[in-house]
Design an enzyme around this catalytic site. Sequence first.
Site, PDB file in Angstrom:
ATOM      1  N   LYS A  73       0.826  -1.213   0.000  1.00  0.00           N
ATOM      2  CA  LYS A  73       0.000   0.000   0.000  1.00  0.00           C
ATOM      3  C   LYS A  73       0.862   1.265   0.000  1.00  0.00           C
ATOM      4  CE  LYS A  73      -3.051  -0.655   3.354  1.00  0.00           C
ATOM      5  NZ  LYS A  73      -4.320  -0.733   4.104  1.00  0.00           N
ATOM      6  N   ASP A  87      -8.713   2.333   5.753  1.00  0.00           N
ATOM      7  CA  ASP A  87      -9.321   1.046   6.054  1.00  0.00           C
ATOM      8  C   ASP A  87     -10.262   0.719   4.903  1.00  0.00           C
ATOM      9  OD1 ASP A  87      -9.183  -1.042   8.008  1.00  0.00           O
ATOM     10  OD2 ASP A  87     -11.289  -0.682   8.427  1.00  0.00           O
ATOM     11  N   PHE A 100      -3.311  -8.033  -4.638  1.00  0.00           N
ATOM     12  CA  PHE A 100      -3.360  -8.763  -3.366  1.00  0.00           C
ATOM     13  C   PHE A 100      -4.822  -8.891  -2.932  1.00  0.00           C
ATOM     14  CE2 PHE A 100      -4.346  -5.426  -0.202  1.00  0.00           C
ATOM     15  CZ  PHE A 100      -4.246  -4.299  -1.013  1.00  0.00           C
ATOM     16  N   GLY A 101      -5.013  -9.527  -1.796  1.00  0.00           N
ATOM     17  CA  GLY A 101      -6.360  -9.618  -1.211  1.00  0.00           C
ATOM     18  C   GLY A 101      -7.352 -10.295  -2.138  1.00  0.00           C
ATOM     19  N   TYR A 102      -8.492  -9.652  -2.314  1.00  0.00           N
ATOM     20  CA  TYR A 102      -9.583 -10.224  -3.109  1.00  0.00           C
ATOM     21  C   TYR A 102      -9.477  -9.852  -4.598  1.00  0.00           C
ATOM     22  CZ  TYR A 102     -11.777 -10.852   1.511  1.00  0.00           C
ATOM     23  OH  TYR A 102     -12.052 -11.216   2.818  1.00  0.00           O
ATOM     24  N   ASP A 103      -8.343  -9.287  -5.019  1.00  0.00           N
ATOM     25  CA  ASP A 103      -8.201  -8.836  -6.414  1.00  0.00           C
ATOM     26  C   ASP A 103      -8.578  -9.897  -7.450  1.00  0.00           C
ATOM     27  OD1 ASP A 103      -7.530  -6.233  -5.877  1.00  0.00           O
ATOM     28  OD2 ASP A 103      -5.375  -6.490  -6.118  1.00  0.00           O
ATOM     29  N   HIS A 161     -10.910   1.836  -5.377  1.00  0.00           N
ATOM     30  CA  HIS A 161     -11.390   2.455  -4.143  1.00  0.00           C
ATOM     31  C   HIS A 161     -10.306   3.291  -3.473  1.00  0.00           C
ATOM     32  CE1 HIS A 161      -9.660  -1.487  -3.975  1.00  0.00           C
ATOM     33  NE2 HIS A 161      -9.396  -1.386  -2.693  1.00  0.00           N
ATOM     34  N   ARG A 162      -9.111   2.690  -3.273  1.00  0.00           N
ATOM     35  CA  ARG A 162      -8.039   3.414  -2.578  1.00  0.00           C
ATOM     36  C   ARG A 162      -7.516   4.550  -3.456  1.00  0.00           C
ATOM     37  NH1 ARG A 162      -6.410  -0.643  -0.352  1.00  0.00           N
ATOM     38  NH2 ARG A 162      -5.226  -1.328  -2.131  1.00  0.00           N
TER      39      ARG A 162
HETATM   40  P1  IMP Z   1      -7.054  -2.840   4.682  1.00  0.00           P
HETATM   41  O1  IMP Z   1      -7.991  -2.108   5.557  1.00  0.00           O
HETATM   42  O2  IMP Z   1      -6.532  -1.986   3.572  1.00  0.00           O
HETATM   43  O3  IMP Z   1      -5.969  -3.568   5.416  1.00  0.00           O
HETATM   44  O4  IMP Z   1      -7.895  -3.944   3.932  1.00  0.00           O
HETATM   45  C1  IMP Z   1      -8.567  -4.984   4.600  1.00  0.00           C
HETATM   46  C2  IMP Z   1      -8.616  -6.180   3.699  1.00  0.00           C
HETATM   47  O5  IMP Z   1      -9.389  -5.862   2.537  1.00  0.00           O
HETATM   48  C3  IMP Z   1      -7.269  -6.643   3.169  1.00  0.00           C
HETATM   49  O6  IMP Z   1      -6.659  -7.570   4.039  1.00  0.00           O
HETATM   50  C4  IMP Z   1      -7.626  -7.297   1.865  1.00  0.00           C
HETATM   51  O7  IMP Z   1      -8.069  -8.613   2.078  1.00  0.00           O
HETATM   52  C5  IMP Z   1      -8.803  -6.460   1.394  1.00  0.00           C
HETATM   53  N1  IMP Z   1      -8.353  -5.416   0.468  1.00  0.00           N
HETATM   54  C6  IMP Z   1      -8.038  -4.127   0.768  1.00  0.00           C
HETATM   55  N2  IMP Z   1      -7.664  -3.464  -0.337  1.00  0.00           N
HETATM   56  C7  IMP Z   1      -7.736  -4.359  -1.352  1.00  0.00           C
HETATM   57  C8  IMP Z   1      -7.458  -4.264  -2.737  1.00  0.00           C
HETATM   58  O8  IMP Z   1      -7.049  -3.236  -3.297  1.00  0.00           O
HETATM   59  N3  IMP Z   1      -7.663  -5.392  -3.441  1.00  0.00           N
HETATM   60  C9  IMP Z   1      -8.091  -6.549  -2.891  1.00  0.00           C
HETATM   61  N4  IMP Z   1      -8.356  -6.685  -1.601  1.00  0.00           N
HETATM   62  C10 IMP Z   1      -8.173  -5.594  -0.834  1.00  0.00           C
END
Ligand code: IMP
Length: 195
Positions: free
Chosen positions: A13, A69, A152-155, A180-181
Amino acid sequence: MTELIFATHNQHKVSEAQAILPASVHIRSLHDIRCHEEIPETQNSLQGNALQKAQYVAERYHCHCFADDTGLEIDALDGRPGVYSARYAGEGCSFADNMRKVLDELRDVKELERRSARFRTVIALILEGKTYFFEGRVEGFITLQPVGAEGFGYDPVFLPKGYTQTFAEMDAAEKNRISHRGRAMAQMIDFLRKA
Ligand code: IMP
């Protein structure tokens, strides 16, 4: 030049933010300020968690800082995993575990249109003792199976609305433009330019 600490241990991030923010905003990570402790994140809303993380770092390290978040909100699951996105499959779970759980819960929802979801990010910025919030979201659908290896994550299971590739098939620049971010960050940049 504004120096801002990004209150996250997620290096992915920090790099994303560095690529998005203008050169006039100098981002430093928690690693840079030798903050290695875990930042508490115990609230039940994205806004509450973003604020908690930003406040924790601002108070201890006396700096301008922001925290974000993010939650994935799936309509057919009444908005879950939402604020619990990181540990949806349980403490210590992997991104793959979380995706598996979501896909399993959606197994009876076969049509893509009924698998609608959004990523929502809230940023809390603490600047000169004042707090500001910014929000970004991207609408999309949960695919039937994971596709792609980037991000990463749910991408791999998130197909943004109007696109034919999941976030995990896009390169970072393309994802940042619509994510979103990226959108929440764009709002913060706008604010910083005018501040
Ligand atoms: P965080 O608040 O940014 O740490 O996000 C919480 C969780 O949402 C992460 O552990 C991921 O599983 C998911 N997440 C957040 N941002 C992304 C993204 O850009 N792509 C996919 N999953 C995300």
